[in-house]
Every structure is written in structure tokens, then in C-alpha cells.
Design a protein around this motif. Structure first.
Motif, mmCIF file in Angstrom:
data_model
loop_
_atom_site.group_PDB
_atom_site.id
_atom_site.type_symbol
_atom_site.label_atom_id
_atom_site.label_comp_id
_atom_site.label_asym_id
_atom_site.label_seq_id
_atom_site.Cartn_x
_atom_site.Cartn_y
_atom_site.Cartn_z
ATOM 1 N N PRO A 1 0.828 -1.206 0.000
ATOM 2 C CA PRO A 1 0.000 0.000 0.000
ATOM 3 C C PRO A 1 0.870 1.267 0.000
ATOM 4 N N LYS A 2 0.396 2.308 -0.697
ATOM 5 C CA LYS A 2 1.167 3.545 -0.789
ATOM 6 C C LYS A 2 1.440 4.132 0.592
ATOM 7 N N SER A 3 0.439 4.109 1.474
ATOM 8 C CA SER A 3 0.605 4.702 2.807
ATOM 9 C C SER A 3 1.709 3.999 3.595
ATOM 10 N N PHE A 4 1.806 2.679 3.431
ATOM 11 C CA PHE A 4 2.846 1.931 4.146
ATOM 12 C C PHE A 4 4.228 2.256 3.581
ATOM 13 N N ALA A 5 4.313 2.376 2.246
ATOM 14 C CA ALA A 5 5.581 2.718 1.612
ATOM 15 C C ALA A 5 6.049 4.092 2.056
ATOM 16 N N VAL A 6 5.118 5.053 2.119
ATOM 17 C CA VAL A 6 5.457 6.401 2.573
ATOM 18 C C VAL A 6 5.960 6.367 4.013
ATOM 19 N N THR A 7 5.295 5.569 4.863
ATOM 20 C CA THR A 7 5.679 5.469 6.271
ATOM 21 C C THR A 7 7.075 4.893 6.429
ATOM 22 N N VAL A 8 7.370 3.836 5.680
ATOM 23 C CA VAL A 8 8.703 3.219 5.756
ATOM 24 C C VAL A 8 9.770 4.209 5.317
ATOM 25 N N LEU A 9 9.510 4.909 4.219
ATOM 26 C CA LEU A 9 10.498 5.854 3.706
ATOM 27 C C LEU A 9 10.729 7.003 4.673
ATOM 28 N N LEU A 10 9.667 7.537 5.264
ATOM 29 C CA LEU A 10 9.861 8.650 6.208
ATOM 30 C C LEU A 10 10.596 8.180 7.462
ATOM 31 N N LEU A 11 10.360 6.927 7.881
ATOM 32 C CA LEU A 11 11.092 6.380 9.025
ATOM 33 C C LEU A 11 12.576 6.222 8.709
ATOM 34 N N CYS A 12 12.870 5.856 7.468
ATOM 35 C CA CYS A 12 14.270 5.750 7.047
ATOM 36 C C CYS A 12 14.949 7.115 7.060
ATOM 37 N N LEU A 13 14.282 8.119 6.504
ATOM 38 C CA LEU A 13 14.849 9.466 6.498
ATOM 39 C C LEU A 13 15.016 9.991 7.926
ATOM 40 N N PHE A 14 14.030 9.697 8.768
ATOM 41 C CA PHE A 14 14.128 10.089 10.173
ATOM 42 C C PHE A 14 15.338 9.428 10.835
ATOM 43 N N THR A 15 15.518 8.137 10.608
ATOM 44 C CA THR A 15 16.589 7.396 11.270
ATOM 45 C C THR A 15 17.967 7.847 10.817
ATOM 46 N N VAL A 16 18.124 8.079 9.516
ATOM 47 C CA VAL A 16 19.414 8.546 8.998
ATOM 48 C C VAL A 16 19.784 9.883 9.621
ATOM 49 N N ALA B 1 16.336 -1.444 7.036
ATOM 50 C CA ALA B 1 17.027 -1.876 5.817
ATOM 51 C C ALA B 1 16.281 -3.034 5.156
ATOM 52 N N LEU B 2 15.764 -3.948 5.956
ATOM 53 C CA LEU B 2 14.981 -5.073 5.410
ATOM 54 C C LEU B 2 13.674 -4.590 4.801
ATOM 55 N N LEU B 3 13.039 -3.612 5.435
ATOM 56 C CA LEU B 3 11.779 -3.087 4.909
ATOM 57 C C LEU B 3 11.983 -2.318 3.608
ATOM 58 N N VAL B 4 13.120 -1.626 3.479
ATOM 59 C CA VAL B 4 13.387 -0.866 2.258
ATOM 60 C C VAL B 4 13.453 -1.797 1.049
ATOM 61 N N ILE B 5 13.986 -2.982 1.244
ATOM 62 C CA ILE B 5 14.076 -3.951 0.142
ATOM 63 C C ILE B 5 12.692 -4.263 -0.411
ATOM 64 N N ARG B 6 11.678 -4.184 0.450
ATOM 65 C CA ARG B 6 10.309 -4.522 0.058
ATOM 66 C C ARG B 6 9.557 -3.335 -0.545
ATOM 67 N N LEU B 7 10.163 -2.144 -0.531
ATOM 68 C CA LEU B 7 9.483 -0.973 -1.090
ATOM 69 C C LEU B 7 9.297 -1.119 -2.597
ATOM 70 N N PRO B 8 8.228 -0.559 -3.148
ATOM 71 C CA PRO B 8 7.996 -0.662 -4.596
ATOM 72 C C PRO B 8 9.027 0.142 -5.387
ATOM 73 N N ARG B 9 9.358 -0.335 -6.571
ATOM 74 C CA ARG B 9 10.246 0.415 -7.467
ATOM 75 C C ARG B 9 9.377 1.317 -8.320
ATOM 76 N N CYS B 10 9.429 2.624 -8.021
ATOM 77 C CA CYS B 10 8.593 3.589 -8.727
ATOM 78 C C CYS B 10 9.352 4.295 -9.852
ATOM 79 N N ASP B 11 10.655 4.133 -9.850
ATOM 80 C CA ASP B 11 11.466 4.801 -10.856
ATOM 81 C C ASP B 11 12.024 3.774 -11.838
ATOM 82 N N GLU B 12 12.495 4.260 -12.945
ATOM 83 C CA GLU B 12 13.166 3.423 -13.927
ATOM 84 C C GLU B 12 14.633 3.838 -13.970
ATOM 85 N N PRO B 13 15.536 3.006 -13.415
ATOM 86 C CA PRO B 13 16.953 3.352 -13.455
ATOM 87 C C PRO B 13 17.407 3.677 -14.873
ATOM 88 N N ARG B 14 18.203 4.725 -15.018
ATOM 89 C CA ARG B 14 18.622 5.188 -16.336
ATOM 90 C C ARG B 14 20.098 4.895 -16.580
#
Length: 391
Positions: free
Chosen positions: A2-17, A176-189
Motif C-alpha cells: 500500500p502507498k501509505s505503508f511505503a510512505v511510512t517506511v520511507l519517512l522512518l528511514c529518512l528520520f533514522t538517517v 534496511a529489510l523493509l526498504v528492500i520490500r518498497l515498490p520500485r517507482c522509478d526506472e533506473p537510467r
């Protein structure tokens, strides 16, 4: 996912860093006690953070465009954990310099990849809201680390392994384990690994204002605690640093409702006003004025100026958002570091309070020059006038 869960994981990562960045701040005096360089020792360690961060922003700001957003974020988490672990295993000035350098690299990777990733997860229609989430999570992280260690030390007594460090060691592998599960929204160039920052057209006032505003935060984190220590107020360091960042978080919802030019204009006033109050508190040994001054500078540094600048850079460079974020933080960390390093040298030669006063004069002049140049710019002046008319 779910988008809300992905957003939560990402903000927690930014917070932790960013939580890891100032985690060790209340222990600075203990780490540098073995050094004979005085205030310069603190500023050299402080500069090590920028020494790690600036090359990352300048040369690797677009790394996530090539390898994807997730790997740089995982790397940032790991660097934060390793840097903090070094301070537990071998506490001292050398370890502090190493840790700060690793934390700088991690911050550079996380803020550039994370800003672009958040906008991609939430969608192009919510770019400003994505910027708000990024600024909120990083602001809480920068301020929360120092406060958490300050509270831990007050409960545990003097120790080089406060509970706040243990909290980080638990969070890093889980996230770090949760980030692996995040959706790939970009296309690496297929682009170069080394990619320079982007400075979108007409964004220079926002970048310059960030640099000026963040210089006050750098002073509050590195130099003000030295003055507090002189007057036996060192136990207030964690709270001062926390307020110097957290109040900006509280201002961000209001900043989001304002146009970027209006928010920037408010920041131009709050930055020097807050520092002058803080300087008056240091001169009169009034911890209340120091706290109030730190709060006012925070309203600009991590509130109005921060959100306006990040939003403006993101909106003006949708195709190169990671590199544009790198461009903004180049401005920010030049202001964050150089004045602090210079003030450390001046503090050893003339005294901490005198160095703070010299910085205050330079801050006032810099603010007036940038504001005058921005006001004279036809495009930005028209935007500001139009924004005031709609209020």
C-alpha cells in the motif's frame, strides 16, 4: 505494498538517517577531552560531517538515477549505524571525526534519493506534500537525536553507550529489510555514476537563504554548546539543539499553506532576529533567551525557508529531482559548515562569545545582501507582490 505503508517506511528511514547525525552531540565535550585543540577540535569534527557530505552531494547526487532509490537509502542507514558503532567501540576525537564523515555520506545519499523517491511514490500531483513529509521527517531526525541522547544521559549518567545509541542499532537492520520490500517507482537510467548537482533556474534566492539560515543551526549545534559549558549550562545542550530544529517542524504545516515567496520572506526576518536573541542570551547567561533564540532560528531554518526552498527546487526540476535536491543541499551545507569552522578558529583566538558576535554581524550583512538581491530580481519580486495581494 500500500502507498501509505511505503510512505511510512520511507519517512522512518529518512528520520533514522538524520536521527543518527546529531545523536552524539551532547557528548562532544567528552569525545574531544583528549584533544588539546579546544574549540577547534569540535569544529574539525563538525567539518568532517561536511567533508563526507559535500562530495556525495556534488558527485553522487544523481546516483539513485542510475542504481535506483532503494540502495542509496540502505547504504545511508548502514553508514549511520557503523559511524555510531565506532563511537561505542572506541570513544574519542578520532572516532568522532570518522563517524561524522560517514554520517555526512549517509545524509547526502538519503536526502537526494529520498526526496525523489517520496515524490515518485506519492505522485506528481503531490510534490509539495511529498516535500513537506521529507522536511518533517528529516527535521525531527536532526533534532530528535540530540534530545534522545540528552535524555538518556540524564537518566543513565555519563556513558559512551546511551540508550539512544541502542535504539539506532535496533532500527537500522529492521528498516534496511523493509526498504528492500518498497515498490520500485522509478526506472533506473543508463547515466554516469558520477552526476553533478542541478541548480534549477531562478532558485538561487532559495538556496542562498537556506545557506544563511542553516549557518545559524550550525552555530547552535557546534559553538553555542561550548559557551553553555563555560557557564555550567552544558546539561541544556540537548534541549537547545532539539529546539533549534524541532520548532521548524511545528512551523512546516503553516509554511505549506503559504506561497514559497511569502515563506521565504518570513524566513529572511526570522533568521537574524532569532540569532540576535540567542546571542543576547549567551551574553547575559540567560538560558531562557538562548532557548527562545534557538526556537526562532529553527522556525526559519527547518520551517519556512527549508520547506519553501525544497518545494521550489523540486517543482522546477521534475526530471532531475534527485540532482536538484543535491543542488539545494550544496547551498545549505556550505552555510552550515564554513561559518562554524571559521567561528571555531576565532573562538580559540578571541573567545567563544566574541566569535559568536562576529558571526552575528556577518549573518546580518549576508541576510540583507541576499534579500536585497532577491527583491531586485523582477521575477521573484513580482511573485512576492502577487502572493501578498492574495493573502
Amino acid at each position: 505494498m500500500p502507498k501509505s505503508f511505503a510512505v511510512t517506511v520511507l519517512l522512518l528511514c529518512l528520520f533514522t538517517v538524520t536521527f543518527a547525525v546529531n545523536l552524539q552531540a551532547p557528548l562532544y565535550s567528552a569525545y574531544v577531552a583528549e584533544s588539546t585543540m579546544g574549540a577547534t577540535a569540535v569544529t574539525v569534527a563538525f567539518a568532517a560531517y561536511v567533508a563526507g557530505l559535500m562530495p556525495t552531494l556534488v558527485f553522487l547526487g544523481g546516483l539513485s538515477d542510475r542504481i535506483g532509490r532503494r540502495i542509496p537509502i540502505i547504504m545511508a542507514l548502514v553508514f549511520g549505524g557503523i559511524g555510531t558503532l565506532a563511537l561505542v567501540v572506541a570513544p574519542g576525537w578520532i572516532s568522532l571525526v570518522l563517524a561524522r564523515c560517514l554520517l555526512g555520506v549517509g545524509t547526502g545519499l538519503a536526502t537526494t534519493a529520498g526526496t525523489a523517491y517520496m515524490a515518485e511514490i506519492m505522485g506528481e500531483q503531490q510534490v509539495k506534500r511529498a516535500a513537506l513529509i521529507v522536511t518533517s521527517s528529516t527535521t525531527l531526525g536532526f533534532g530528535g537525536g540530540a534530545l534522545a541522547t540528552g535524555i538518556s544521559l540524564s537518566l543513565q549518567g555519563q556513558t559512551f553507550f546511551p540508550s539512544s545509541f541502542a535504539l539506532l542499532f535496533v532500527a537500522v537492520p529492521l528498516l534496511a529489510l523493509l526498504v528492500i520490500r518498497l515498490p520500485r517507482c522509478d526506472e533506473p537510467r543508463a547515466v554516469s555514476l558520477l552526476r553533478l548537482p542541478v541548480f534549477p533556474s531562478s532558485t538561487w534566492p532559495y538556496g542562498a537563504a537556506m545557506g544563511v539560515a542553516w549557518s545559524t543551526t550550525g552555530m547552535t549545534i557546534a559553538i553555542v554548546p561550548l559557551e553553555l559549558q563555560i557557564h555550567d549550562l552544558g546539561n541544556w545542550t540537548g534541549l537547545v539543539i532539539f529546539l533549534a530544529i524541532f520548532i521548524g517542524f511545528l512551523c512546516q504545516p503553516l509554511a505549506k499553506r503559504l506561497s514559497n515567496p511569502i515563506a521565504l520572506g518570513l524566513g529572511f526576518f526570522l533568521t537574524p532576529f532569532g540569532y540576535l536573541v540567542l546571542l543576547a542570551g549567551s551574553w547575559s547567561h540567560s538560558i531562557l533567551l538562548v532557548l527562545v533564540g534557538a526556537a526562532f532560528t529553527s522556525a526559519s531554518s527547518y520551517g519556512f525557508t527549508y520547506l519553501a526552498a525544497l518545494s521550489e527546487f523540486s517543482m522546477r526540476s521534475s526530471e532531475e529531482r534527485a540532482r536538484a535536491s543535491a543542488g539545494l543541499f550544496v547551498y545549505a551545507y556550505v552555510g552550515f559548515s564554513i561559518p562554524v569552522i571559521a567561528s571555531g578558529v576565532l573562538a580559540d583566538r578571541y573567545g567563544v562569545l566574541q566569535a559568536m558576535a562576529i558571526f552575528g554581524g556577518a549573518l546580518l550583512i549576508s541576510t540583507l545582501v541576499v534579500f536585497w538581491a532577491w527583491h531586485k530580481s523582477p521575477e521573484d519580486s513580482n511573485k512576492l507582490t502577487a502572493s501578498v495581494d492574495t493573502l
